[in-house]
Design a protein around this motif. Structure first.
Motif, PDB file in Angstrom:
ATOM      1  N   MET A   1       0.826  -1.202   0.000  1.00 32.99           N
ATOM      2  CA  MET A   1       0.000   0.000   0.000  1.00 32.99           C
ATOM      3  C   MET A   1       0.867   1.262   0.000  1.00 32.99           C
ATOM      4  SD  MET A   1      -3.130  -0.876  -0.212  1.00 32.99           S
ATOM      5  CE  MET A   1      -2.461  -2.115  -1.324  1.00 32.99           C
TER       6      MET A   1
ATOM      7  N   LEU B   1       2.803   1.088  -3.710  1.00 31.94           N
ATOM      8  CA  LEU B   1       1.995   0.989  -4.923  1.00 31.94           C
ATOM      9  C   LEU B   1       0.830   1.973  -4.942  1.00 31.94           C
ATOM     10  CD1 LEU B   1       1.809  -2.875  -5.439  1.00 31.94           C
ATOM     11  CD2 LEU B   1       3.543  -1.266  -6.205  1.00 31.94           C
ATOM     12  N   ALA B   2       0.209   2.211  -3.804  1.00 32.21           N
ATOM     13  CA  ALA B   2      -0.985   3.067  -3.784  1.00 32.21           C
ATOM     14  C   ALA B   2      -0.658   4.494  -3.352  1.00 32.21           C
ATOM     15  CB  ALA B   2      -2.035   2.453  -2.861  1.00 32.21           C
ATOM     16  N   TRP B   3      -0.129   4.639  -2.132  1.00 32.84           N
ATOM     17  CA  TRP B   3       0.116   5.976  -1.594  1.00 32.84           C
ATOM     18  C   TRP B   3       1.130   6.745  -2.442  1.00 32.84           C
ATOM     19  CZ3 TRP B   3       1.778   6.967   4.227  1.00 32.84           C
ATOM     20  CH2 TRP B   3       1.688   8.336   4.483  1.00 32.84           C
TER      21      TRP B   3
ATOM     22  N   SER C   1       2.137   6.263  -5.545  1.00 30.71           N
ATOM     23  CA  SER C   1       1.703   6.550  -6.909  1.00 30.71           C
ATOM     24  C   SER C   1       0.671   7.676  -6.930  1.00 30.71           C
ATOM     25  CB  SER C   1       1.132   5.291  -7.569  1.00 30.71           C
ATOM     26  OG  SER C   1       0.069   4.756  -6.809  1.00 30.71           O
ATOM     27  N   TYR C   2      -0.153   7.767  -5.890  1.00 30.05           N
ATOM     28  CA  TYR C   2      -1.084   8.889  -5.812  1.00 30.05           C
ATOM     29  C   TYR C   2      -0.309  10.202  -5.675  1.00 30.05           C
ATOM     30  CZ  TYR C   2      -4.579  12.147  -4.140  1.00 30.05           C
ATOM     31  OH  TYR C   2      -5.376  13.250  -3.993  1.00 30.05           O
TER      32      TYR C   2
ATOM     33  N   SER D   1       6.681  -0.818  -8.121  1.00 33.19           N
ATOM     34  CA  SER D   1       6.479   0.531  -7.592  1.00 33.19           C
ATOM     35  C   SER D   1       7.096   1.582  -8.501  1.00 33.19           C
ATOM     36  CB  SER D   1       7.080   0.638  -6.190  1.00 33.19           C
ATOM     37  OG  SER D   1       7.002   1.958  -5.710  1.00 33.19           O
TER      38      SER D   1
ATOM     39  N   ILE E   1      -3.271   4.739 -12.398  1.00 32.31           N
ATOM     40  CA  ILE E   1      -2.912   3.996 -11.192  1.00 32.31           C
ATOM     41  C   ILE E   1      -3.877   2.830 -10.987  1.00 32.31           C
ATOM     42  CG2 ILE E   1      -2.731   4.130  -8.686  1.00 32.31           C
ATOM     43  CD1 ILE E   1      -1.975   7.065  -9.033  1.00 32.31           C
ATOM     44  N   VAL E   2      -5.167   3.110 -11.134  1.00 36.05           N
ATOM     45  CA  VAL E   2      -6.180   2.062 -10.971  1.00 36.05           C
ATOM     46  C   VAL E   2      -5.946   0.937 -11.972  1.00 36.05           C
ATOM     47  CG1 VAL E   2      -8.634   1.548 -11.143  1.00 36.05           C
ATOM     48  CG2 VAL E   2      -7.885   3.647 -10.015  1.00 36.05           C
TER      49      VAL E   2
ATOM     50  N   MET F   1      -2.850  -1.025 -10.857  1.00 43.88           N
ATOM     51  CA  MET F   1      -3.147  -1.802  -9.656  1.00 43.88           C
ATOM     52  C   MET F   1      -4.031  -2.993  -9.988  1.00 43.88           C
ATOM     53  SD  MET F   1      -1.729  -0.272  -6.960  1.00 43.88           S
ATOM     54  CE  MET F   1      -2.708  -0.557  -5.502  1.00 43.88           C
TER      55      MET F   1
ATOM     56  N   ILE G   1      -2.049  -5.965  -8.247  1.00 43.39           N
ATOM     57  CA  ILE G   1      -2.537  -6.396  -6.934  1.00 43.39           C
ATOM     58  C   ILE G   1      -2.928  -7.878  -6.933  1.00 43.39           C
ATOM     59  CG2 ILE G   1      -4.455  -6.142  -5.312  1.00 43.39           C
ATOM     60  CD1 ILE G   1      -2.269  -4.138  -4.888  1.00 43.39           C
TER      61      ILE G   1
END
Length: 471
Positions: free
Chosen positions: A62, A65-67, A69-70, A146, A172-173, A176, A180
């Motif tokens: 998270m 990959l998520a935080w 990339s945002y 990442s 990003i979506v 992922m 994911i």
């Protein structure tokens, strides 16, 4: 690297004491809750640390990959919203410095948290006696993915004409969505006691550990996305791909996909399906690249301006054709055709029948390229032309499928390029005569957009000449 002015600027913003304290407290509370719940379930034993390792790995994913990339996708959007993007473009920094400044500076605090989380993961993995090679592979593939997602998010956010930009988030979506499940399957395999670090796949004739191969492929495409970011920072209004860059990307992509498919292509079972599956996977960038490498009406005018020393109309026409999107599309299809023929040779398939399919799809592809080029050269004059052209091409693809359902006639499906693809994948017989008819049908459809494109090309040449005479 830390002398980069952008990193210093983002560090002052991201490392504000109040903000740092809030995130650290949240992180510590989450760790405490995880520890208490797992200690209650498993007691103080190696199984406790094994479970904590998996949960910390999820947190790591998270973070990276998520935080992160945002944050990467938000950098340019924030500049646009605060009306400072013009100042950002005037900074005396190279494209490399801007890229590193955003990717590192915007994620500095996230990277610090990820480093701490990595240390805790390593300790839990050591106590739980999780294979060290597996731990190294997991961390490597997470880092590689990442880098890919962050650079991809930054690339998707570079849209200076948009006041609000959500393309970075959409990208990003999308990324992922692919990665994911991969990470989830890896964790599931570890839970199941499988020796994931020893799971290998073939790349051409090389037997490579699966996780290492995923990491290497992710790094390869990350190099391309970073190259794209550098190009957009250097040539803001230019297409993402030059023709040469588009050809190199497709060659590299085809090489990677062929390496993954080679072992399956040589199997006798479902030979046709394997070949067609390789074709369609390899064909994806042939559809996408024309959108990313397309030259606009203004690009054509600018390019011909560099040909001022050529006074004859013929030389202008030659320059126009050699620099056109149409020629780029033709070469992209030819490169794909080379890989398609190689796949036929590996699979020892029927060359004549498959060559007829390749020729048929070439005419469909050229209709697509012509419609896209018609939009490129007419859109400055007719703003809504894209809606009409998109509707027409949508009818070309979808209408045969609708009519097949309305009239309950499965044979109508093959008049759609997508429907024909499905029939071929289902190993349904398509007669030679149909391919000949479909080729003529596509050529007839392509003649009208080709006529209008030729008229616009002559108009561009005429406009360029008038501009040269007026100077």
């Amino acid at each position: 690297m830390f002398n980069n002015p952008l990193i210093k600027r983002y560090r002052l913003s991201a490392m504000r004491p109040a903000q740092v304290v809030i995130y650290v407290v949240i992180y510590l509370v989450v760790l405490s809750i995880m520890g208490m719940i797992n200690e209650k379930l498993y007691g103080f034993c190696p199984e406790l640390f094994k479970q904590l390792y998996f949960q910390l790995f999820f947190i790591q994913a998270m973070f990276l990959l998520a935080w992160s990339s945002y944050n990467s996708s938000a950098a340019i959007r924030e500049e646009i919203v605060t009306n400072s993007f013009d100042f950002f473009k005037m900074l005396p920094l190279t494209a490399n410095q801007k890229t590193v400044g955003i990717l590192i500076g915007k994620n500095l605090f996230v990277l610090i948290l990820a480093a701490i989380n990595f240390i805790l993961m390593t300790i839990c993995g050591f106590v739980a006696e999780i294979n060290m090679m597996l731990q190294l592979q997991i961390i490597s593939v997470t880092a590689a993915v990442s880098i890919l997602i962050n650079s991809f998010a930054l690339l998707g956010s570079i849209q200076p004409d948009m006041k609000k930009n959500h393309s970075g988030i959409a990208l990003i979506v999308l990324m992922m969505f692919f990665f994911i499940p991969l990470i989830g399957n890896a964790v599931a395999a570890i839970y199941g006691g499988q020796e994931l670090e020893k799971l290998t796949v073939y790349f051409y004739t090389l037997e490579i550990p699966l996780i290492w191969l995923i990491a290497l492929i992710a790094l390869y495409f990350a190099c391309w996305t970073i190259k794209g970011v550098l190009r957009k920072f250097t040539y803001e209004r230019s297409p993402l791909f030059t023709p040469f860059g588009a050809f190199l990307f497709l060659i590299g992509y085809g090489f990677v996909i062929l390496g993954l498919f080679k072992r399956f292509l040589s199997l006798d079972i479902c030979e046709g399906v394997n070949v067609y599956a390789f074709w369609w996977v390899c064909f994806i960038p042939v559809i996408v690249i024309p959108f990313l490498s397309r030259k606009s009406f203004e690009n054509y005018i600018e390019y011909l301006g560099g040909k001022q020393f050529q006074s004859s109309g013929r030389s202008f026409r030659l320059a126009m054709f050699c620099n056109s999107n149409l020629l780029t599309g033709v070469f992209l299809y030819l490169i794909w055709t080379v890989f398609a023929l190689v796949s036929l040779w590996i699979a020892k398939s029927d060359f004549v029948y498959k060559l007829l399919i390749i020729a048929t799809y070439f005419t469909s592809y050229m209709f697509f390229v012509l419609m896209l080029e018609l939009f490129n050269v007419i859109s400055p004059s007719i703003k809504k032309i894209g809606i009409l052209l998109g509707f027409i091409f949508g009818l070309y693809v979808v209408l045969p499928l609708i009519l097949a359902g309305v009239f309950d006639n499965e044979q109508l499906v093959k008049y759609s390029p997508f429907g024909l693809m499905v029939m071929l994948l289902d190993s349904k017989e398509v007669h030679y005569k149909f391919f000949a008819f479909f080729i003529v049908y596509n050529i007839a459809l392509s003649s009208l957009p080709a006529f209008f494109i030729a008229r616009r090309y002559f108009y561009i040449i005429k406009t360029r000449k008038e501009m040269l005479l007026s100077t």
